[in-house]
Motif scaffolding. Structure first.
Motif, PDB file in Angstrom:
ATOM      1  N   THR A   5      42.741  38.055  30.905  1.00 53.87           N
ATOM      2  CA  THR A   5      43.741  38.187  31.962  1.00 53.87           C
ATOM      3  C   THR A   5      43.080  38.527  33.295  1.00 53.87           C
ATOM      4  O   THR A   5      43.397  37.947  34.322  1.00 53.87           O
ATOM      5  CB  THR A   5      44.775  39.275  31.594  1.00 53.87           C
ATOM      6  OG1 THR A   5      45.340  38.959  30.334  1.00 53.87           O
ATOM      7  CG2 THR A   5      45.866  39.369  32.635  1.00 53.87           C
ATOM      8  N   LYS A   8      41.247  35.453  34.450  1.00 54.87           N
ATOM      9  CA  LYS A   8      42.216  34.480  34.955  1.00 54.87           C
ATOM     10  C   LYS A   8      42.688  34.895  36.343  1.00 54.87           C
ATOM     11  O   LYS A   8      42.814  34.058  37.240  1.00 54.87           O
ATOM     12  CB  LYS A   8      43.398  34.368  33.989  1.00 54.87           C
ATOM     13  CG  LYS A   8      44.420  33.344  34.390  1.00 54.87           C
ATOM     14  CD  LYS A   8      45.540  33.260  33.364  1.00 54.87           C
ATOM     15  CE  LYS A   8      46.607  32.298  33.820  1.00 54.87           C
ATOM     16  NZ  LYS A   8      47.741  32.272  32.924  1.00 54.87           N
ATOM     17  N   THR A   9      42.906  36.172  36.537  1.00 51.63           N
ATOM     18  CA  THR A   9      43.325  36.695  37.841  1.00 51.63           C
ATOM     19  C   THR A   9      42.231  36.456  38.876  1.00 51.63           C
ATOM     20  O   THR A   9      42.519  36.046  40.009  1.00 51.63           O
ATOM     21  CB  THR A   9      43.650  38.189  37.739  1.00 51.63           C
ATOM     22  OG1 THR A   9      44.650  38.371  36.750  1.00 51.63           O
ATOM     23  CG2 THR A   9      44.145  38.731  39.060  1.00 51.63           C
ATOM     24  N   ILE A  11      39.981  34.111  38.876  1.00 52.29           N
ATOM     25  CA  ILE A  11      39.937  32.681  39.159  1.00 52.29           C
ATOM     26  C   ILE A  11      41.078  32.287  40.102  1.00 52.29           C
ATOM     27  O   ILE A  11      40.870  31.569  41.074  1.00 52.29           O
ATOM     28  CB  ILE A  11      40.004  31.869  37.846  1.00 52.29           C
ATOM     29  CG1 ILE A  11      38.760  32.137  37.007  1.00 52.29           C
ATOM     30  CG2 ILE A  11      40.170  30.384  38.127  1.00 52.29           C
ATOM     31  CD1 ILE A  11      38.885  31.710  35.568  1.00 52.29           C
ATOM     32  N   GLU A  12      42.263  32.785  39.819  1.00 53.87           N
ATOM     33  CA  GLU A  12      43.410  32.483  40.670  1.00 53.87           C
ATOM     34  C   GLU A  12      43.205  33.019  42.075  1.00 53.87           C
ATOM     35  O   GLU A  12      43.517  32.349  43.060  1.00 53.87           O
ATOM     36  CB  GLU A  12      44.689  33.056  40.059  1.00 53.87           C
ATOM     37  CG  GLU A  12      45.136  32.325  38.805  1.00 53.87           C
ATOM     38  CD  GLU A  12      46.281  33.022  38.075  1.00 53.87           C
ATOM     39  OE1 GLU A  12      46.615  34.178  38.422  1.00 53.87           O
ATOM     40  OE2 GLU A  12      46.830  32.406  37.152  1.00 53.87           O
ATOM     41  N   GLU A  13      42.665  34.224  42.194  1.00 50.01           N
ATOM     42  CA  GLU A  13      42.400  34.807  43.515  1.00 50.01           C
ATOM     43  C   GLU A  13      41.365  33.980  44.272  1.00 50.01           C
ATOM     44  O   GLU A  13      41.526  33.730  45.469  1.00 50.01           O
ATOM     45  CB  GLU A  13      41.924  36.251  43.374  1.00 50.01           C
ATOM     46  CG  GLU A  13      43.017  37.216  42.993  1.00 50.01           C
ATOM     47  CD  GLU A  13      42.501  38.634  42.770  1.00 50.01           C
ATOM     48  OE1 GLU A  13      41.304  38.900  43.037  1.00 50.01           O
ATOM     49  OE2 GLU A  13      43.298  39.472  42.327  1.00 50.01           O
ATOM     50  N   TYR A  15      40.686  30.831  43.866  1.00 49.24           N
ATOM     51  CA  TYR A  15      41.286  29.557  44.259  1.00 49.24           C
ATOM     52  C   TYR A  15      42.236  29.743  45.444  1.00 49.24           C
ATOM     53  O   TYR A  15      42.221  28.946  46.380  1.00 49.24           O
ATOM     54  CB  TYR A  15      42.018  28.908  43.081  1.00 49.24           C
ATOM     55  CG  TYR A  15      42.503  27.527  43.437  1.00 49.24           C
ATOM     56  CD1 TYR A  15      41.630  26.449  43.403  1.00 49.24           C
ATOM     57  CD2 TYR A  15      43.814  27.311  43.852  1.00 49.24           C
ATOM     58  CE1 TYR A  15      42.057  25.183  43.763  1.00 49.24           C
ATOM     59  CE2 TYR A  15      44.236  26.045  44.215  1.00 49.24           C
ATOM     60  CZ  TYR A  15      43.354  24.982  44.167  1.00 49.24           C
ATOM     61  OH  TYR A  15      43.768  23.737  44.543  1.00 49.24           O
ATOM     62  N   ASP A  16      43.042  30.789  45.403  1.00 50.00           N
ATOM     63  CA  ASP A  16      43.969  31.052  46.506  1.00 50.00           C
ATOM     64  C   ASP A  16      43.217  31.315  47.808  1.00 50.00           C
ATOM     65  O   ASP A  16      43.638  30.863  48.878  1.00 50.00           O
ATOM     66  CB  ASP A  16      44.882  32.233  46.185  1.00 50.00           C
ATOM     67  CG  ASP A  16      45.910  31.916  45.110  1.00 50.00           C
ATOM     68  OD1 ASP A  16      46.137  30.717  44.835  1.00 50.00           O
ATOM     69  OD2 ASP A  16      46.480  32.867  44.540  1.00 50.00           O
TER      70      ASP A  16
END
Length: 169
Positions: A5, A8-9, A11-13, A15-16
């Motif tokens: 988790t 994943k967070t 990676i999302e950060e 990418y954002d």
């Protein structure tokens, strides 16, 4: 599951924070939206699988920029880039896509696409993405003086290109 988790967070950060910048950088290199998307996707796939360790956010950004530039070079080297250049797509990323600024942005991007790639990369990172000369040097893996020279040559090439296009109008 806690580690996944958090990862994943992360990676999302990442990418954002950097996805749009990396896409614009890739687009200036490949001159094609699909290839630019592929390059960014490949970079984030590498980011996930390689799990690089970064000392800080600046190191992370520099790694992502360098990986994107390298991936674009790979695409260009392998002739996977199509000949057709849909530069109209670049205008959609301007601040005012419906106004007069969109026409100016498209003209600048078309001129930018015609200058040498190494100068274009320095111009995009420094002027369009707002990186300092030092950060641009780190991202491109070259010296600060080389960045300054590429910026000077790139600006000169842009002036010549824009002047050429104005005389044809």
């Amino acid at each position: 599951m806690g580690i996944f988790t958090r990862r994943k967070t992360d990676i999302e950060e990442a990418y954002d924070l950097y996805g749009d910048m990396l896409y614009r950088l890739a687009l200036t290199h490949t001159q094609n939206s699909e290839d630019a998307q592929d390059a960014v996707q490949d970079v984030f796939t590498k980011y996930i699988t390689a799990s690089p360790v970064f000392t800080d956010a600046e190191h992370q950004r520099a790694w992502l920029i360098r990986a994107t530039v390298n991936r674009c070079h790979d695409l260009l080297r392998r002739h996977k880039v199509r000949e057709y250049v849909p530069l109209d797509e670049i205008a959609e990323f301007t601040a005012d896509p419906d106004g007069q600024d969109a026409d100016l942005a498209l003209d600048v991007m078309q001129s930018l696409a015609k200058i040498p790639e190494k100068n274009r990369a320095a111009i995009v990172l420094h002027h369009l993405e707002g990186l300092s000369v030092e950060d641009t040097a780190k991202a491109l893996g070259i010296s600060v003086s080389a960045v300054k020279m590429r910026l000077a040559r790139g600006r000169e090439a842009l002036k010549e290109q824009i002047g050429r296009e104005e005389t044809h109008v």
